[in-house]
Design a protein around this motif. Sequence first.
Motif, PDB file in Angstrom:
ATOM      1  N   ASN A   6       0.891  -1.149   0.011  1.00  0.00           N
ATOM      2  CA  ASN A   6      -0.130  -0.078  -0.062  1.00  0.00           C
ATOM      3  C   ASN A   6       0.947   1.345   0.105  1.00  0.00           C
ATOM      4  N   GLU A   7       0.350   2.253  -0.892  1.00  0.00           N
ATOM      5  CA  GLU A   7       1.084   3.640  -0.845  1.00  0.00           C
ATOM      6  C   GLU A   7      -0.088   4.478  -0.420  1.00  0.00           C
ATOM      7  N   PRO A   8      -0.035   5.304   0.867  1.00  0.00           N
ATOM      8  CA  PRO A   8      -1.151   6.191   1.122  1.00  0.00           C
ATOM      9  C   PRO A   8      -1.312   7.270   0.263  1.00  0.00           C
ATOM     10  N   ALA A   9      -2.637   7.506   0.075  1.00  0.00           N
ATOM     11  CA  ALA A   9      -2.932   8.665  -0.677  1.00  0.00           C
ATOM     12  C   ALA A   9      -2.639  10.081   0.093  1.00  0.00           C
ATOM     13  N   PRO A  10      -1.807  10.639  -0.990  1.00  0.00           N
ATOM     14  CA  PRO A  10      -1.062  11.985  -0.461  1.00  0.00           C
ATOM     15  C   PRO A  10      -2.129  12.881   0.392  1.00  0.00           C
ATOM     16  N   LYS A  11      -1.582  13.439   1.409  1.00  0.00           N
ATOM     17  CA  LYS A  11      -2.523  14.151   2.431  1.00  0.00           C
ATOM     18  C   LYS A  11      -2.237  15.856   2.134  1.00  0.00           C
ATOM     19  N   TYR A  12      -1.165  16.168   1.261  1.00  0.00           N
ATOM     20  CA  TYR A  12      -0.913  17.491   1.047  1.00  0.00           C
ATOM     21  C   TYR A  12      -1.340  17.675  -0.443  1.00  0.00           C
ATOM     22  N   PRO A  13      -1.819  18.935  -0.701  1.00  0.00           N
ATOM     23  CA  PRO A  13      -2.334  19.273  -2.192  1.00  0.00           C
ATOM     24  C   PRO A  13      -1.167  19.455  -3.081  1.00  0.00           C
ATOM     25  N   SER A  14      -1.578  18.957  -4.349  1.00  0.00           N
ATOM     26  CA  SER A  14      -0.274  19.201  -5.507  1.00  0.00           C
ATOM     27  C   SER A  14      -0.573  20.859  -5.976  1.00  0.00           C
ATOM     28  N   ILE A  15       0.542  21.069  -6.689  1.00  0.00           N
ATOM     29  CA  ILE A  15       0.169  22.416  -7.534  1.00  0.00           C
ATOM     30  C   ILE A  15       0.416  21.909  -8.991  1.00  0.00           C
ATOM     31  N   GLU A  16      -0.217  22.597  -9.763  1.00  0.00           N
ATOM     32  CA  GLU A  16      -0.120  22.355 -11.237  1.00  0.00           C
ATOM     33  C   GLU A  16       0.485  23.848 -11.820  1.00  0.00           C
ATOM     34  N   ARG A  17       1.493  23.520 -12.838  1.00  0.00           N
ATOM     35  CA  ARG A  17       1.869  24.666 -13.525  1.00  0.00           C
ATOM     36  C   ARG A  17       1.762  24.342 -14.869  1.00  0.00           C
ATOM     37  N   ASP A  18       1.455  25.157 -15.940  1.00  0.00           N
ATOM     38  CA  ASP A  18       1.574  24.850 -17.417  1.00  0.00           C
ATOM     39  C   ASP A  18       2.829  25.490 -18.015  1.00  0.00           C
ATOM     40  N   VAL A  19       3.177  24.694 -19.082  1.00  0.00           N
ATOM     41  CA  VAL A  19       4.269  25.227 -19.531  1.00  0.00           C
ATOM     42  C   VAL A  19       4.080  25.306 -20.995  1.00  0.00           C
ATOM     43  N   SER A  20       4.143  26.361 -21.851  1.00  0.00           N
ATOM     44  CA  SER A  20       3.909  26.384 -23.226  1.00  0.00           C
ATOM     45  C   SER A  20       5.228  26.740 -23.837  1.00  0.00           C
ATOM     46  N   LEU A  21       5.605  26.040 -25.099  1.00  0.00           N
ATOM     47  CA  LEU A  21       6.697  26.099 -25.862  1.00  0.00           C
ATOM     48  C   LEU A  21       6.737  26.025 -27.137  1.00  0.00           C
ATOM     49  N   LEU A  22       7.810  26.644 -28.057  1.00  0.00           N
ATOM     50  CA  LEU A  22       7.712  26.462 -29.330  1.00  0.00           C
ATOM     51  C   LEU A  22       9.010  25.832 -29.480  1.00  0.00           C
ATOM     52  N   VAL A  23       8.770  24.589 -30.169  1.00  0.00           N
ATOM     53  CA  VAL A  23      10.251  23.960 -30.781  1.00  0.00           C
ATOM     54  C   VAL A  23      10.177  23.621 -32.187  1.00  0.00           C
ATOM     55  N   ASP A  24      11.327  23.161 -32.762  1.00  0.00           N
ATOM     56  CA  ASP A  24      11.432  22.632 -34.040  1.00  0.00           C
ATOM     57  C   ASP A  24      10.389  21.307 -34.251  1.00  0.00           C
TER      58      ASP A  24
ATOM     59  N   ARG B 262       1.248  20.387 -18.944  1.00  0.00           N
ATOM     60  CA  ARG B 262       0.645  20.799 -17.455  1.00  0.00           C
ATOM     61  C   ARG B 262       1.792  19.787 -16.516  1.00  0.00           C
ATOM     62  N   LEU B 263       2.410  20.413 -15.619  1.00  0.00           N
ATOM     63  CA  LEU B 263       3.424  19.729 -14.815  1.00  0.00           C
ATOM     64  C   LEU B 263       2.731  19.650 -13.454  1.00  0.00           C
ATOM     65  N   ILE B 264       2.889  18.581 -12.765  1.00  0.00           N
ATOM     66  CA  ILE B 264       2.066  18.428 -11.340  1.00  0.00           C
ATOM     67  C   ILE B 264       3.365  18.140 -10.282  1.00  0.00           C
ATOM     68  N   PHE B 265       3.052  19.120  -9.523  1.00  0.00           N
ATOM     69  CA  PHE B 265       4.546  19.274  -8.232  1.00  0.00           C
ATOM     70  C   PHE B 265       3.610  18.471  -6.909  1.00  0.00           C
ATOM     71  N   LEU B 266       4.482  17.584  -6.146  1.00  0.00           N
ATOM     72  CA  LEU B 266       3.926  17.184  -4.984  1.00  0.00           C
ATOM     73  C   LEU B 266       4.852  16.966  -4.006  1.00  0.00           C
ATOM     74  N   ASN B 267       4.798  17.370  -2.758  1.00  0.00           N
ATOM     75  CA  ASN B 267       5.780  17.109  -1.678  1.00  0.00           C
ATOM     76  C   ASN B 267       4.696  16.104  -0.761  1.00  0.00           C
ATOM     77  N   LYS B 268       5.214  14.684  -0.918  1.00  0.00           N
ATOM     78  CA  LYS B 268       4.122  13.962   0.009  1.00  0.00           C
ATOM     79  C   LYS B 268       4.331  14.057   1.576  1.00  0.00           C
ATOM     80  N   GLN B 269       5.339  14.911   1.745  1.00  0.00           N
ATOM     81  CA  GLN B 269       5.618  14.919   3.301  1.00  0.00           C
ATOM     82  C   GLN B 269       5.179  16.406   3.893  1.00  0.00           C
ATOM     83  N   ALA B 270       5.051  17.385   2.869  1.00  0.00           N
ATOM     84  CA  ALA B 270       4.685  18.614   3.398  1.00  0.00           C
ATOM     85  C   ALA B 270       4.020  19.226   2.443  1.00  0.00           C
ATOM     86  N   THR B 271       3.418  20.576   2.980  1.00  0.00           N
ATOM     87  CA  THR B 271       2.687  21.458   2.028  1.00  0.00           C
ATOM     88  C   THR B 271       3.815  21.981   0.813  1.00  0.00           C
TER      89      THR B 271
END
Lengths: 802, 353
Positions: A705-723, A767-776
């Motif tokens: 079992n891996e416990p469900a995260p107790k702290y909220p995650s943060i989302e950031r969007d990145v847009s880019l132009l590439v070849d 969309r990048l999702i960041f999460l610290n499982k131990q703290a906010t």
Amino acid sequence: MLISYNWLQDFLQLQVDPAVLAEKITRTGVEIPTTAHPMAGLKKLVVGHVLTSEKIEGTHLHKCQVEVGQEAPLQIVCGAPNVAAGEDVIVALHGARIAGNEKIKRGKIRGIESNGMICGLQEIGFADKVVPAKYLHGIFVFSAGSDVKPGQDVYEALGMDDYIFDFDITPNRADTLSMEGAAYEVGAIIDQKPKIEQVVLKEDGPAWSDKFEAQVDPKLAPKYYLRKLTGIKIGESPLWLQTRLWNAGIRPVNNVVDATNYAMLLTGQPLHAYDAKTFAAGKLIVRQAQAGEKLELLNEKELELDPQDIVIADENKPVSLAGIMGGMNSEVTDETTEVILEAAVFDPTLIRKAALRHANRTDASARFEKGVNWDNVQKGIDVAALLMRNHAAATVDQGLLKATDQQRQAVVVKTTTSYINHVLGTELSGEDIAKIFDRLGFGHELAGDDLTVTVPNRRWDIEIPADLVEEVGRLYGYDNLESTQPLLPETHGGYSVRETKIRRLRKLVEGQGLNETINYTLTSPKAAKLFTKSDHKLIKVAWPMNSGRSALRQSLLIGLVNAVSYNFAHKQEQLMLFEQGRVYNLDDGKYNELEHLAALYTGTAAHHNWQKLDQPVDFYWVKGQLTSLLAAVGIKDLTFKAAIIPGMHPTRTAAVYAGERYLGFVGMLAPVLAVKDKNLQGHDLYGYELNLEALLPLMTTGLKNEPAPKYPSIERDVSLLVDKEITNAQVVDCIKANGGKYLQAVHVMDVYDGMQIEHGKKSLAYRLIFLNKQATLTDDVVSKAVEKIDAALADQLEAKIR
Amino acid sequence: MSDELDKLLARLKEIQAEGSQEIDQAVNKEKLNDIRVKFMGRKGKLTEILHSMKDIAPENRRTLGQQVNSLRDKFQASIDQANQDLTHKLIQQRLEAEKLDVTLPGREPLMGSKHVLRIVEDDLEKFFIGMGYQVVQGPEIETDHYCFEMMNLPKDHPARDMQATFWIDDEHLLRTQTSGDQARVLEKHDFSQGPLKMVGPGKVYRRDDDDATHSHQFMQMEGLVVDKHVTMGDLKGTLELIAKHVFGSTEIRLRPSYFPFTEPSVEMDVRCFNCGGKGCPICKYEGWIEVLGAGMVHPNVLENACIDSKVYGGFAFGVGLDRFAILKYSIDDIRDFYTNDIRFLTQFRQEED
């Protein structure tokens, strides 16, 4: 073999209803799937005596006056070419029923009154193959000497009042391929000792055997007997003999051939009659054929003989394919006056192989290959000789020539009462068991638990104690066995780990909405090589039925393509099919069988609907299905790399890896497949194929079992132009490599390379999702991570962050 | 001073009439709020009247006060009611606007299905697992040794002709029967760990031309139970359970038969489940339907696997899964299993567990 109930009465006193007896024999000895009663359904068929027969002008018809035991003769119009005054014939009276439940009525034919019908044997239900040649295309005529009177029913005279049991024997019970054998078997079943008569044959011709040389290889024929008969007058056999033959499914031919067939039916010993002219030089040889020798059989088949074939030859050439069929060059004809009669035991394997090789199985070869009763060879030849003496005016020359005469000792089997009971689960006493061997006519000695059984040669199938168990079991009656369950220590049933995993995959795929198929293993060599990256050798069958089924498949997709094609041909175009099964290859001399899983998609991702919410399946749909399937069984570190696979679209196919391990591929099937198979035209097919041998070891076991995260995650969007040439994988790898330890997931949000975008470039959004499982997590930390990502993208991929 | 009172009371009546009418005619909640302010607000009409209180005799002030309060309560109640009615009406309107034709069809996802042969296979496996059998798999490319010789079918045995074989080379073949699994398991089994109970399902191949009743590929399931005390009565009891489980048939018949690897050998027929034995096309008017072959393991098969046949013995059976499916579901063409018409495949979904 077809066993006549009436004929059985010669040996046994049968009072029981034939249907009841048939059921009893089926349950105890030999299966009788059908019992025929030839007269069943027939009505008003009587003997008629043709008084006059005159041709009706301008037709093929005859107007006949026929005496049928009534006050006045009947006028019957008959179309048969062989109708003539003075004949005794079969008449269907007004109101009669003939074969096929056809009703015969009085009427007019060409304006001439006809009060019935004169019948051929086929018209009253006889099969073509048993009707004597001369009556095949006309009416049947009772031979002179047939004891028939006008007006009497025909059934008894023609043997149609009989009940014919179809003994569907298994290969070990060839002992019942004779009336005597059947009588022993039925006698044992009903507990009656059959009356088996000995033959007394008078030899009143001159001695012949000392002037005739028969050279016989005892390995080919351990028993080889000959008799000579002279003064023969070829003719028709008496009706009683003919009826016995045709009730056994054998066509009456003449009084010599019929005698050999009758003797075989009675004793089980195949016999053959040669025109004695064949051996005018006084020499007969039983040998193996020489390369290049040819023989035309009695059925006009020309054979190129094989050195394994046993032949009977004169001093120059083969005249018979031993144990199978005689040659045209030694045939008994209407002119024959002297015959050499043969009764032998031939090597069963050689006979079987020769019959197979030349596709020429006969009643004789069927008996030789399963074995014959070594103790009945003389009886067989004597019965045939006696019949020729009685019905073909033959003189039996003195002397039975025994060219070879090996003896077979009766088999003695030692067993115990307790062994028999132990296997059957019975509690029979030694006396009970002894009684069963009495019924079978086996000798036996009972000493305490020990049982010694002497098996007569007529039951050559019995060799070991287990065979005796069967005899006791079946005669005691399987119906009488008590049904029990094995009283054994507890065992734990189930599947192996591997099987459990395979079943789990099948269930998941079915849950994704796919329909399971099972396809053929054998396919064409070309098709077998498609849809596989491996270049292993094909496995081919040595003697295929056709080239389309000659090689073992190396992929499952080929079968699915065929299934899809079949469905398209039947206007079924919405298909999501899968198969889980094996593929096969030859690798370094080793035959491999690999479990695979493959799926094929075409049409839309849901049923068509009026809301138009039914997207066509495409590469990404199928890839998504595959990805979620693999995720469901815990496959990690999945990568997709563009790949070239035979049969797949060269720029729309990806090889699938878990880490470094190749699992299979996913993609669009090559449109070029539709060139060969028109059914596929106008359809896009997508699919995947996985090698489960690679996948199964990676499937999750022992999850924690891996416990469900107790702290909220943060989302950031990145847009880019590439070849344009930069792949999603490159971008994601770069983001992951630089995203820091809190980056949990990267999702593609948008891909755009249309208008408003610089030529040669494309716009991507993630969309990048960041999460610290131990703290906010703080915005600050995330912003720093994103800055690092942006910098890396700009630096490594020359991306313009937007 | 009662004139003043009367005037104010009359004014109250006017206000009541005016207010009631306005509340009744209000079309929305904003209007109702305006009405509330107009009549009950700080500068509202009722407040005005209260302000006029100073003009009347103190003994009448109480009466007037009561009347004003009563009217305010009335207004409040009416406004509340009107508000509620309006809300209700709005909901009604919205629901009406949302109305669907519920008779239009729903969007159906594509449902998966198990192949009918798998349904039959899985069902039997589950049945045997429940009785303590292991499910075992063996190779389809078999050797002559395991497929035939170990099974008491030496080279040149006539029974080999019963099974037209696809040979691959002199030693390898596509298995004609799943019996080879028996030999492999017998060789490996350690009887000190308990009895041997197994079933082995899988594909088999015969060199037959495909037609409605023949297929060059089909599926079998082999069963084997071996230990020190396994009897033919146990076999009969087990076969009866199979017949009951698969066909619901309680009446069976065992007929002597022949297989090289069992002695005694039997075939089991079940009473025709379609006609009950009266005779019908399904049982070919025989009243019985042949469903499987079985027998007591031939001592040679045990000895070939180095098992002492004087100590150990048992039974074996083999069922044709295609045949079971054909009988159970009245399928009239064996090729249907392998052509995979989607309409044929999906109908059996209802039979899955």
